[in-house]
Design an enzyme around this catalytic site. Structure first.
Site, PDB file in Angstrom:
ATOM      1  CG  ASP A 102      -1.840  -1.151   1.305  1.00  0.00           C
ATOM      2  OD1 ASP A 102      -2.168  -1.699   0.245  1.00  0.00           O
ATOM      3  OD2 ASP A 102      -2.243  -1.513   2.431  1.00  0.00           O
TER       4      ASP A 102
HETATM    5  N1  URA Z   1      -1.232  -5.927   3.968  1.00  0.00           N
HETATM    6  C1  URA Z   1      -1.713  -4.667   3.990  1.00  0.00           C
HETATM    7  O1  URA Z   1      -2.712  -4.398   4.612  1.00  0.00           O
HETATM    8  N2  URA Z   1      -1.038  -3.741   3.307  1.00  0.00           N
HETATM    9  C2  URA Z   1       0.091  -3.976   2.634  1.00  0.00           C
HETATM   10  O2  URA Z   1       0.684  -3.058   2.045  1.00  0.00           O
HETATM   11  C3  URA Z   1       0.588  -5.296   2.627  1.00  0.00           C
HETATM   12  C4  URA Z   1      -0.103  -6.257   3.296  1.00  0.00           C
END
Ligand code: URA
Length: 240
Positions: A102
């Site tokens: 993310d």
């Molecule tokens: N899980 C999440 O919630 N975000 C990420 O970036 C990776 C795994």
């Protein structure tokens, strides 16, 4: 392989640009100038130079990036900076990220042009571990460890695969915890959704390992390096 394809693969230019470059006599094969684009070369044995600089052929490229927050895992984005902007000076053609982090997640990100390695690491059936360090609002306890091990309903068709939750620190005064969670899938926002389902929120998230590859302590946030041949083999065989 044709000379113009080789040069295009090496990122020297588009196919038509490299044809011009060859025509102008800027390319040498084994020390001899070559001006015809369709000349067949042996990319593993012939020495090809462009403007006097020897080009080394690499079919696949592998990078380890310590992703900072604020960058998206996309090849282009109208609103945000992309992780590819951090690969300064590198030839970006054909590269993609192995899974996505993310925008606000930091840590280990593999970038490559090798689709089979990506499949090896991401396919849920391969059960490759991905470990995250997280700070969360709330006090993690043994019941959360058990819930993660059993699998959690995060609103998808099936519960999550068994995951391993390790509680590193809890702070009752601030009502916060630091944990490490190892999952074998890569569902959308998976770690955040798992904690949300447990009644807590992730406030900081960083991936610290993928398979047997660990985030390099010496690699500052926002920096990258090439994976070594040993690391690539290890990721393929997923043995430590
Ligand atoms: N899980 C999440 O919630 N975000 C990420 O970036 C990776 C795994």
């Amino acid at each position: 392989m044709r000379l113009d394809k080789f040069l295009a693969d090496m990122g020297i230019g588009t196919r038509s640009q490299v044809k011009q470059i060859i025509k102008k006599g800027q390319v040498q094969i084994n020390g001899t100038r070559c001006t015809s684009a369709d000349t067949k070369i042996d990319e593993n044995n012939d020495e090809i130079s462009y403007n006097g600089k020897l080009l080394t052929y690499e079919k696949n490229r592998y990078y380890l990036l310590n992703k900072p927050a604020g960058y998206v895992c996309a090849n282009s984005d109208k609103l945000h900076k992309t992780v590819f902007e951090l690969l300064k000076g590198e030839q970006l053609k054909g590269l993609f990220t192995v899974g996505r982090l993310d925008i606000d997640t930091e840590g280990l990100l593999i970038i490559t042009n090798d689709g089979s390695l990506s499949h090896e690491l991401l396919s849920p059936s391969k059960h490759v571990n991905k470990t995250y360090y997280a700070k969360i609002n709330g006090i993690a306890n043994e019941s959360h460890v058990e819930a993660c091990a059993k699998g959690i309903d995060i609103g998808d068709d099936t519960p999550t695969q068994s995951a391993s939750l390790v509680i590193r620190k809890t702070n009752a005064q601030n009502n916060t915890s630091e944990i490490e969670l190892t999952i074998t899938e890569g569902r959308y926002h998976q770690v955040k959704r798992m904690f949300h389902a447990l009644g807590m929120e992730v406030t900081y998230l960083k991936r610290i390992s993928m398979g047997n590859l660990k985030l390099d302590d010496k690699l500052p946030l926002g920096s990258f390096r090439r994976l070594t041949a040993g690391e690539i083999n290890m990721l393929y065989s997923n043995k430590s």
